[in-house]
Design an enzyme around this catalytic site. Sequence first.
Site, PDB file in Angstrom:
ATOM      1  N   CYS A 338      93.307 -73.377 -20.698  1.00  0.00           N
ATOM      2  CA  CYS A 338      92.400 -72.193 -20.374  1.00  0.00           C
ATOM      3  C   CYS A 338      91.093 -72.151 -20.933  1.00  0.00           C
ATOM      4  O   CYS A 338      91.682 -71.085 -22.213  1.00  0.00           O
ATOM      5  CB  CYS A 338      92.927 -70.525 -20.856  1.00  0.00           C
ATOM      6  SG  CYS A 338      94.944 -70.790 -19.672  1.00  0.00           S
ATOM      7  N   GLY A 340      87.917 -71.232 -21.683  1.00  0.00           N
ATOM      8  CA  GLY A 340      86.341 -70.192 -21.454  1.00  0.00           C
ATOM      9  C   GLY A 340      86.629 -69.360 -22.354  1.00  0.00           C
ATOM     10  O   GLY A 340      88.393 -68.465 -22.899  1.00  0.00           O
ATOM     11  N   GLY A 342      85.468 -70.768 -24.779  1.00  0.00           N
ATOM     12  CA  GLY A 342      85.023 -72.536 -24.991  1.00  0.00           C
ATOM     13  C   GLY A 342      85.493 -72.434 -27.047  1.00  0.00           C
ATOM     14  O   GLY A 342      85.095 -73.432 -26.997  1.00  0.00           O
ATOM     15  N   GLY A 343      85.424 -71.925 -27.270  1.00  0.00           N
ATOM     16  CA  GLY A 343      85.694 -71.566 -29.121  1.00  0.00           C
ATOM     17  C   GLY A 343      87.422 -72.819 -29.218  1.00  0.00           C
ATOM     18  O   GLY A 343      86.247 -73.358 -30.371  1.00  0.00           O
ATOM     19  N   LYS A 344      88.536 -72.959 -28.786  1.00  0.00           N
ATOM     20  CA  LYS A 344      88.872 -73.675 -29.340  1.00  0.00           C
ATOM     21  C   LYS A 344      88.590 -75.139 -28.856  1.00  0.00           C
ATOM     22  O   LYS A 344      89.138 -76.134 -29.647  1.00  0.00           O
ATOM     23  CB  LYS A 344      90.366 -73.831 -29.017  1.00  0.00           C
ATOM     24  CG  LYS A 344      90.713 -72.136 -29.506  1.00  0.00           C
ATOM     25  CD  LYS A 344      92.228 -71.687 -29.288  1.00  0.00           C
ATOM     26  CE  LYS A 344      93.031 -70.411 -29.441  1.00  0.00           C
ATOM     27  NZ  LYS A 344      92.167 -69.259 -28.893  1.00  0.00           N
ATOM     28  N   ASP A 390      91.271 -73.226 -11.078  1.00  0.00           N
ATOM     29  CA  ASP A 390      92.263 -72.536 -11.239  1.00  0.00           C
ATOM     30  C   ASP A 390      93.058 -73.724 -12.288  1.00  0.00           C
ATOM     31  O   ASP A 390      93.712 -74.456 -12.099  1.00  0.00           O
ATOM     32  CB  ASP A 390      93.303 -72.277  -9.764  1.00  0.00           C
ATOM     33  CG  ASP A 390      93.925 -70.896 -10.593  1.00  0.00           C
ATOM     34  OD1 ASP A 390      94.718 -70.624 -11.458  1.00  0.00           O
ATOM     35  OD2 ASP A 390      94.060 -69.630  -9.515  1.00  0.00           O
ATOM     36  N   ASP A 408      96.133 -71.490 -23.810  1.00  0.00           N
ATOM     37  CA  ASP A 408      95.750 -70.527 -24.725  1.00  0.00           C
ATOM     38  C   ASP A 408      96.189 -69.405 -23.771  1.00  0.00           C
ATOM     39  O   ASP A 408      94.446 -68.787 -23.067  1.00  0.00           O
ATOM     40  CB  ASP A 408      94.236 -70.218 -25.313  1.00  0.00           C
ATOM     41  CG  ASP A 408      94.077 -69.515 -25.930  1.00  0.00           C
ATOM     42  OD1 ASP A 408      94.740 -68.343 -26.159  1.00  0.00           O
ATOM     43  OD2 ASP A 408      92.798 -69.634 -26.671  1.00  0.00           O
ATOM     44  N   CYS A 461      97.178 -64.219 -28.252  1.00  0.00           N
ATOM     45  CA  CYS A 461      95.864 -63.563 -28.751  1.00  0.00           C
ATOM     46  C   CYS A 461      96.692 -62.591 -28.909  1.00  0.00           C
ATOM     47  O   CYS A 461      96.479 -61.790 -28.581  1.00  0.00           O
ATOM     48  CB  CYS A 461      94.716 -63.256 -29.209  1.00  0.00           C
ATOM     49  SG  CYS A 461      94.162 -62.832 -30.294  1.00  0.00           S
TER      50      CYS A 461
HETATM   51  C1  LIG Z   1      92.595 -66.040 -24.284  1.00  0.00           C
HETATM   52  S1  LIG Z   1      91.135 -66.622 -23.141  1.00  0.00           S
HETATM   53  C2  LIG Z   1      90.875 -68.188 -23.935  1.00  0.00           C
HETATM   54  C3  LIG Z   1      89.736 -68.458 -25.168  1.00  0.00           C
HETATM   55  C4  LIG Z   1      89.581 -69.858 -25.215  1.00  0.00           C
HETATM   56  N1  LIG Z   1      90.695 -71.261 -25.374  1.00  0.00           N
HETATM   57  C5  LIG Z   1      88.817 -70.198 -26.844  1.00  0.00           C
HETATM   58  O1  LIG Z   1      89.765 -70.516 -27.594  1.00  0.00           O
HETATM   59  O2  LIG Z   1      87.421 -69.637 -26.309  1.00  0.00           O
HETATM   60  C6  LIG Z   1      91.909 -66.836 -21.365  1.00  0.00           C
HETATM   61  C7  LIG Z   1      91.013 -67.645 -20.491  1.00  0.00           C
HETATM   62  O3  LIG Z   1      91.829 -67.617 -19.147  1.00  0.00           O
HETATM   63  C8  LIG Z   1      91.180 -67.902 -18.342  1.00  0.00           C
HETATM   64  N2  LIG Z   1      91.563 -68.012 -17.718  1.00  0.00           N
HETATM   65  C9  LIG Z   1      92.357 -66.785 -16.173  1.00  0.00           C
HETATM   66  N3  LIG Z   1      92.926 -67.354 -15.505  1.00  0.00           N
HETATM   67  C10 LIG Z   1      92.845 -68.143 -15.272  1.00  0.00           C
HETATM   68  C11 LIG Z   1      93.772 -69.657 -15.026  1.00  0.00           C
HETATM   69  N4  LIG Z   1      94.191 -68.884 -13.574  1.00  0.00           N
HETATM   70  N5  LIG Z   1      93.783 -70.908 -15.194  1.00  0.00           N
HETATM   71  C12 LIG Z   1      93.411 -71.161 -16.097  1.00  0.00           C
HETATM   72  N6  LIG Z   1      92.733 -69.873 -16.946  1.00  0.00           N
HETATM   73  C13 LIG Z   1      92.430 -68.769 -16.376  1.00  0.00           C
HETATM   74  C14 LIG Z   1      90.158 -66.237 -18.299  1.00  0.00           C
HETATM   75  O4  LIG Z   1      88.838 -66.667 -17.329  1.00  0.00           O
HETATM   76  C15 LIG Z   1      89.905 -67.167 -20.069  1.00  0.00           C
HETATM   77  O5  LIG Z   1      88.496 -67.134 -19.791  1.00  0.00           O
END
Ligand SMILES: C[S@@+](CC[C@H](N)C(=O)[O-])C[C@H]1O[C@@H](n2cnc3c(N)ncnc32)[C@H](O)[C@@H]1O
Length: 529
Positions: A338, A340, A342-344, A390, A408, A461
């Site tokens: 997960c 987006g 992209g920080g981690k 997904d 995450d 988080c």
């Molecule tokens: C908590 S954020 C992740 C933050 C990211 N790891 C960072 O450090 O920048 C959760 C991410 O999961 C994505 N997400 C939502 N549904 C998802 C899915 N079915 N599969 C994968 N990622 C998903 C969201 O779009 C969001 O970008």
Amino acid sequence: MSESGGNAGGTGGSGSGAPGGGRGNSGRGKGGPRDSSQRNAQGRERNRPSQRSFTENAPAQRTRRADPARLVAFEVLRAVAAEDAYANLVLPSRIRHHGLDKRDAGFATELSYGALRGQGTYDAILARCVDRPLDQLDPAILDALRIGTHQLLAMRVPAHAALDQTVGLARAVIGAGPSALINAVLRKVTAHTLEEWLEILVAGESDETTIASLRYAHPEWIVRAMRQSLVAHGRSAAEINDLLEADNAAPVVNLVALPGLGSLDEALEGGATPGELVEGSALSSGGDLGRLASVREGSTRVQDVGSQLVARAMAAVDLDPTGSPGAERPHETWLDLCAGPGGKAALLGALANAQGATLLANEPAPHRAKLVSQALSAVPRDVWRVRTGDGRDVGTEQPESFDRVLVDVPCSGLGALRRRPESRWRRTPKDLADLGPLQRALLKSALDAVRPGGVVAYVTCSPHPAETTAVVSDALRKRDDLELLDAGAVLDSVSLTGNLGAGHDSTAQLWPHIHSTDAMFLALIRKKA
Ligand SMILES: C[S@@+](CC[C@H](N)C(=O)[O-])C[C@H]1O[C@@H](n2cnc3c(N)ncnc32)[C@H](O)[C@@H]1O
């Protein structure tokens, strides 16, 4: 689903002030409304005398002009209320649109963030000053009253300036009619300091949750949820007020130099201070981070220290504890399920580069997948790929393919309330219930995607047990090929102090009031070899 690559970096911002946070009393100013040049670098208005007084002018004779900084704050509150906007996204564009200088931008940030964070408390105060239920007020008038109340009770703005300027703002953007009402209500607000108002609000109240909710401007359900979270992670419920107060303080902007790629030298020369919890981090001295070449290149990035710690922990777990110490690691394949925005992923990409591994970063939302590619742009291009799809499908499409997986998951964000001033009033308990199935499905996919002997880092988080320990224990209960590693010990091993005290029952929880980080949760789950 698709896979791609790309370029860029990112910065962040902060604000301060709210009940329980930057408290201050208003006072009397000399003469008419102050202009923005009288603000100091923190956005506070200078030469603040100690007593209150008001101009004798009737509202109609006062300023009809909207001070640009207050106008920005008003527009932010309006966008949050009327368009469900995020304050941290609207604010910078409003500041740019109105061409605010650094001081006015600081003032607008403190005013909008403070008014949003303190909304519950300010509304309780306003309810005592308005002769009808607040939901019968025009929402724009209510936002103007919130802005006026925050200036009067929690910013060092002279009372007459707060009144005149708020009424002037209302005249300019709402109309002449409401200005008399706003003037009358704000005069009632000035009858007491914030501390006196809090005493009035909680007088006769015996419920500790209600008192904390009013005093620290959090909805009651979040006060209960946070108390429950503290206890679930082995801390004392008595810490609740400290935790809520930490949510009201503006977070310091943390920087990370991507290992082997970035440098903090320029930031440190510019006044940033070295981070004390994790290597390669610094506390920003503020200002425009885009002035730093390494930030522009994307090799130094804005990232909360909690995020840095959990990403480093995922990369540091020893997958072969029986092997000889210091033995070279085989080429590893990592997955950020997960990713987006992209920080981690950026930090993991740099660590993968340093450790001879490769990274697949997955994100379903195309615009966020693009941000992931941009975040990774400073990392050599052959180290990473971005998959747009997904995450729940990865486990079946690529079973047992990865040595390390970070999941995450999307969560309530209860651990980052200090960064998102409006979110505490927007979130509901239903969010926790709604997110549960997705969190469980993503963790299952991660566990399917990791190879035997590999490790999954489950991260949120949020400290809430429904999103943290309950999700992890459900996964452990369903399968017999998993074991929980000591996440607290691994976090300690990647920290500079070696003694974060975040571990409890093999999982780990960081806290704003203890570690000055977001409340990140980490569980490290190994698939047995
Ligand atoms: C908590 S954020 C992740 C933050 C990211 N790891 C960072 O450090 O920048 C959760 C991410 O999961 C994505 N997400 C939502 N549904 C998802 C899915 N079915 N599969 C994968 N990622 C998903 C969201 O779009 C969001 O970008």
